[in-house]
Design a protein around this motif. Structure first.
Motif, PDB file in Angstrom:
ATOM      1  N   ALA A 188     -92.941 -46.909 -31.562  1.00 47.01           N
ATOM      2  CA  ALA A 188     -92.915 -46.634 -30.119  1.00 47.01           C
ATOM      3  C   ALA A 188     -94.240 -46.994 -29.459  1.00 47.01           C
ATOM      4  O   ALA A 188     -94.279 -47.382 -28.281  1.00 47.01           O
ATOM      5  CB  ALA A 188     -92.604 -45.158 -29.888  1.00 47.01           C
ATOM      6  N   GLU A 205     -85.314 -50.014 -33.402  1.00 46.34           N
ATOM      7  CA  GLU A 205     -84.137 -49.673 -32.596  1.00 46.34           C
ATOM      8  C   GLU A 205     -84.076 -48.166 -32.325  1.00 46.34           C
ATOM      9  O   GLU A 205     -83.810 -47.743 -31.190  1.00 46.34           O
ATOM     10  CB  GLU A 205     -82.864 -50.110 -33.336  1.00 46.34           C
ATOM     11  CG  GLU A 205     -82.680 -51.622 -33.425  1.00 46.34           C
ATOM     12  CD  GLU A 205     -81.537 -51.997 -34.350  1.00 46.34           C
ATOM     13  OE1 GLU A 205     -80.869 -51.079 -34.883  1.00 46.34           O
ATOM     14  OE2 GLU A 205     -81.303 -53.207 -34.552  1.00 46.34           O
ATOM     15  N   ASP A 208     -86.935 -47.152 -29.914  1.00 42.50           N
ATOM     16  CA  ASP A 208     -86.635 -47.560 -28.537  1.00 42.50           C
ATOM     17  C   ASP A 208     -85.581 -46.655 -27.912  1.00 42.50           C
ATOM     18  O   ASP A 208     -85.658 -46.320 -26.723  1.00 42.50           O
ATOM     19  CB  ASP A 208     -86.152 -49.015 -28.516  1.00 42.50           C
ATOM     20  CG  ASP A 208     -87.264 -50.010 -28.784  1.00 42.50           C
ATOM     21  OD1 ASP A 208     -88.441 -49.605 -28.722  1.00 42.50           O
ATOM     22  OD2 ASP A 208     -86.965 -51.193 -29.062  1.00 42.50           O
ATOM     23  N   ARG A 209     -84.598 -46.263 -28.705  1.00 43.21           N
ATOM     24  CA  ARG A 209     -83.550 -45.399 -28.165  1.00 43.21           C
ATOM     25  C   ARG A 209     -84.111 -44.025 -27.801  1.00 43.21           C
ATOM     26  O   ARG A 209     -83.763 -43.455 -26.756  1.00 43.21           O
ATOM     27  CB  ARG A 209     -82.417 -45.248 -29.174  1.00 43.21           C
ATOM     28  CG  ARG A 209     -81.280 -44.393 -28.650  1.00 43.21           C
ATOM     29  CD  ARG A 209     -80.058 -44.490 -29.521  1.00 43.21           C
ATOM     30  NE  ARG A 209     -79.046 -43.534 -29.091  1.00 43.21           N
ATOM     31  CZ  ARG A 209     -77.877 -43.365 -29.693  1.00 43.21           C
ATOM     32  NH1 ARG A 209     -77.561 -44.097 -30.749  1.00 43.21           N
ATOM     33  NH2 ARG A 209     -77.015 -42.468 -29.258  1.00 43.21           N
ATOM     34  N   VAL A 211     -87.212 -43.313 -26.971  1.00 44.98           N
ATOM     35  CA  VAL A 211     -88.035 -43.470 -25.770  1.00 44.98           C
ATOM     36  C   VAL A 211     -87.156 -43.638 -24.536  1.00 44.98           C
ATOM     37  O   VAL A 211     -87.443 -43.095 -23.460  1.00 44.98           O
ATOM     38  CB  VAL A 211     -88.995 -44.669 -25.923  1.00 44.98           C
ATOM     39  CG1 VAL A 211     -89.717 -44.956 -24.599  1.00 44.98           C
ATOM     40  CG2 VAL A 211     -90.009 -44.399 -27.032  1.00 44.98           C
ATOM     41  N   GLY A 212     -86.037 -44.369 -24.691  1.00 43.47           N
ATOM     42  CA  GLY A 212     -85.114 -44.560 -23.575  1.00 43.47           C
ATOM     43  C   GLY A 212     -84.499 -43.256 -23.113  1.00 43.47           C
ATOM     44  O   GLY A 212     -84.275 -43.051 -21.908  1.00 43.47           O
ATOM     45  N   GLU A 213     -84.201 -42.356 -24.066  1.00 44.47           N
ATOM     46  CA  GLU A 213     -83.591 -41.071 -23.723  1.00 44.47           C
ATOM     47  C   GLU A 213     -84.623 -40.022 -23.322  1.00 44.47           C
ATOM     48  O   GLU A 213     -84.293 -39.034 -22.666  1.00 44.47           O
ATOM     49  CB  GLU A 213     -82.755 -40.569 -24.907  1.00 44.47           C
ATOM     50  CG  GLU A 213     -81.547 -41.463 -25.207  1.00 44.47           C
ATOM     51  CD  GLU A 213     -80.760 -40.993 -26.425  1.00 44.47           C
ATOM     52  OE1 GLU A 213     -81.178 -39.976 -27.042  1.00 44.47           O
ATOM     53  OE2 GLU A 213     -79.732 -41.629 -26.755  1.00 44.47           O
ATOM     54  N   HIS A 214     -85.879 -40.234 -23.741  1.00 46.76           N
ATOM     55  CA  HIS A 214     -86.973 -39.305 -23.413  1.00 46.76           C
ATOM     56  C   HIS A 214     -88.166 -40.128 -22.913  1.00 46.76           C
ATOM     57  O   HIS A 214     -89.149 -40.307 -23.651  1.00 46.76           O
ATOM     58  CB  HIS A 214     -87.368 -38.475 -24.643  1.00 46.76           C
ATOM     59  CG  HIS A 214     -86.242 -37.703 -25.257  1.00 46.76           C
ATOM     60  ND1 HIS A 214     -85.876 -36.450 -24.837  1.00 46.76           N
ATOM     61  CD2 HIS A 214     -85.380 -38.027 -26.265  1.00 46.76           C
ATOM     62  CE1 HIS A 214     -84.858 -36.016 -25.559  1.00 46.76           C
ATOM     63  NE2 HIS A 214     -84.537 -36.963 -26.433  1.00 46.76           N
ATOM     64  N   PRO A 215     -88.106 -40.629 -21.683  1.00 45.80           N
ATOM     65  CA  PRO A 215     -89.127 -41.565 -21.175  1.00 45.80           C
ATOM     66  C   PRO A 215     -90.550 -41.011 -21.208  1.00 45.80           C
ATOM     67  O   PRO A 215     -91.510 -41.772 -21.313  1.00 45.80           O
ATOM     68  CB  PRO A 215     -88.675 -41.825 -19.735  1.00 45.80           C
ATOM     69  CG  PRO A 215     -87.223 -41.482 -19.715  1.00 45.80           C
ATOM     70  CD  PRO A 215     -87.067 -40.365 -20.690  1.00 45.80           C
ATOM     71  N   THR A 218     -93.934 -40.601 -24.842  1.00 47.61           N
ATOM     72  CA  THR A 218     -95.191 -41.244 -25.238  1.00 47.61           C
ATOM     73  C   THR A 218     -96.395 -40.670 -24.511  1.00 47.61           C
ATOM     74  O   THR A 218     -97.538 -40.971 -24.875  1.00 47.61           O
ATOM     75  CB  THR A 218     -95.116 -42.761 -25.003  1.00 47.61           C
ATOM     76  OG1 THR A 218     -94.741 -43.012 -23.646  1.00 47.61           O
ATOM     77  CG2 THR A 218     -94.091 -43.402 -25.927  1.00 47.61           C
TER      78      THR A 218
END
Length: 558
Positions: A188, A205, A208-209, A211-215, A218
């Motif tokens: 990430a 993968e 990324d998923r 991070v996509g669900e928990h923006p 990071t």
């Protein structure tokens, strides 16, 4: 008459001989006697042979042949037995009445999907644990073997009357999970994987998923990020594993979390129970289990000196949980690199006061490799450095993969040739079996197009099935229930696959010599055509039932 029914008939003849006072046997010998019947290699020796007289000679105090000469006349008197002849040192060769042997075709067709099922293991409650890989990546090729064999073995044991719970132990606690979380965190952040971390496209993968669900993940402190990647990553990876196994036709009744043993206090309770048995001791600040008392090569640490509980502690708690759920035996299917686990698992059982020879079984599966164009395939693009279950399905399909992985004994290495297993030819074993089934379905379709039906069960004449190849086929069909029971008893699913290959060969030889349907100038008596349609459908039923036990489809057209 099946071999099992003939065995019961021979036993009835022995009891009759004893009741008549002609043969004296201790009551316990008669009560525990198991009669084995086999097809002789030389058909001049009858349809079946038994060595039961040789078994009984010592307790009867008579020569084997003398015992056989007492039993054979009684056996020959029983309806359905054409003759019973004594041969050699005391074998009894049995020839069945043609109609009795042919009756098996009707029995099989009417039984349908239940033919072959027995109550051999009725009353047994078995836990069958297999694959149980860390949820840190896709199932690799070794786990794929157990996905096929374990699921097939569960089906076989259920068909033999056992109550079976198939179980996947999710290793979701410990250092490997920490490394998995750190690998997702690094991906990430766009950084290389940590030393001894996990690599491959699947890591990127999943990261990324998440991070996509928990923006905002990071932006969290590193410790909090690792916790998010650990929890979310575990769930996503476990879900992928569940989907892959279901797609492979492998069903688990229970997905058991290692972490739950710690959270519920089960590990602490297990340690207390082992202490009560008197096998726990302390040394160098650590807590140990004295497994050397029960054959292990060294004592095992349960709790390290820093207070951290070991995997071995979890293994002990897990077995006790299985025992508390009433399972005996608990069967563990482990990979080739787990030979050392056999002794320690049996030691856990003994330390817990259970019977290591009865309450646990450990099976070890050997390595699998794959070939393409004669070269070994070593890597998966998505997983980085392993071949995964999804790769295997993509390359050769579920049916070919399951059949090829089951047809070899688990204690032998396997090479899967992608080119062979995707070829539509008789040297491809799964194609050979499925083609035999499709060929039988074709016979039924052709008969329907000709307006020919096998007719109602009451009109079937089993006495018409008297050709040598019909006799051979009926004999092989009769073996199916015993094959399933023996495969379950020995935990050897490959016995079913090998039997199906033999059955297909016997059927093809029957088909080549015994015309089923009239063609052109070749006329057949309608009664014989109908009888052979019953026999063909019986064979189709057995092959379909056998393939179902292996989780392989039985196509009607190919």
């Amino acid at each position: 008459m099946t071999p099992a029914e003939l065995s019961a008939t021979v036993l009835a003849a022995i009891r009759s001989t004893v009741d008549a006072g002609e043969l004296a046997l201790p009551a316990d010998v008669l009560a525990s006697l198991e009669v084995t019947v086999e097809r002789p290699k030389n058909r001049d020796h009858g349809d079946y042979a038994t060595n039961v007289a040789l078994q009984l000679a010592k307790p009867a105090g008579r020569p084997p042949r003398a015992v056989a000469e007492l039993i054979a006349p009684r056996l020959a008197e029983i309806a359905g037995i054409e003759s019973a002849d004594v041969a050699g040192p005391g074998f009894i060769n049995v020839t069945l009445d043609v109609a009795v042997q042919g009756e098996l075709a009707r029995t099989i067709v009417l039984a349908g999907a239940e033919y072959g099922h027995t109550d051999t293991f009725a009353g047994q409650k078995i836990n069958l644990e297999f694959i149980s890989a860390n949820p840190t990546g896709p199932i690799h090729i070794g786990g794929v073997r157990w996905a096929a064999v374990g699921d097939s073995l569960a089906r076989i044991l259920r068909a033999s009357g056992a109550s079976v719970t198939s179980e996947y132990y999710i290793n979701d606690a410990g250092t490997q999970i920490d490394k998995f979380a750190a690998s997702l965190y690094a991906a990430a952040q766009g950084k290389p994987a940590p030393e001894d971390g996990y690599v491959g496209e699947y890591i990127k993968e999943i990261a990324d998923r998440i991070v996509g669900e928990h923006p905002d993940v990071t932006a969290l402190p590193e410790g909090e990020q690792l916790e998010v990647f650990r929890e979310e990553g575990l769930q996503l990876m476990t879900d992928q594993i569940k989907q892959s196994t279901e797609d492979f036709g492998t069903h688990f009744d229970v997905w058991f979390s290692e972490k739950s043993l710690h959270e519920s206090g089960a590990v602490e309770k297990a340690l207390d129970r082992l202490r009560e048995q008197g096998h726990v001791f302390e040394k160098d600040g650590a807590v140990w289990l004295r497994t050397t008392d029960f054959g292990d090569d060294r004592d095992r640490v349960l709790v390290r000196s820093n207070g951290e509980k070991t995997y071995f502690a979890s293994d002990a708690a897990y077995f006790l949980d299985k025992r508390d759920r009433g399972f005996s035996p608990a069967i563990y299917l482990l990979g080739a690199d787990h030979h050392g686990y056999v002794g320690r698992l049996k030691a856990i059982v003994a330390c817990a006061g259970a019977d290591p020879d009865k309450d646990i079984e450990v099976l070890i599966g050997q390595f699998v490799k794959m070939l393409k164009d004669g070269e070994e395939v070593r890597m998966s693009k998505r997983a980085g450095n392993i071949i995964t279950i999804d790769d295997v399905v993509e390359w050769i399909g579920v049916d070919a993969a399951r059949y090829a992985l089951v047809r070899q004994s688990t204690d032998s290495n396997i090479t899967l040739d992608i080119d062979l297993l995707t070829r539509q030819s008789t040297d491809n074993p799964v194609y050979y079996i499925q083609y035999a089934h499709a060929r039988m379905c074709s016979v039924r379709r052709n008969a329907a197009e000709m307006g020919i039906d096998k007719g109602p069960a009451e009109d079937f004449d089993p006495g018409l099935l008297r050709h040598e190849k019909e006799n051979d086929l009926l004999g092989k069909l009769g073996e199916f229930p015993l094959v399933i029971a023996k495969a379950g008893e020995l935990r050897e699913a490959h016995r079913v696959a090998r039997y199906l290959e033999e059955l297909a060969g016997v059927y093809h030889r029957f088909y080549d010599e015994c015309r089923i349907l009239p063609k052109g100038d070749i006329e057949l008596p309608p009664e014989l055509t109908r009888a052979r349609l019953w026999l063909a459908e019986a064979t189709q039923t057995v092959i379909a039932n056998g393939l179902e036990l292996l989780g392989v489809s039985a196509p009607e057209r190919m």
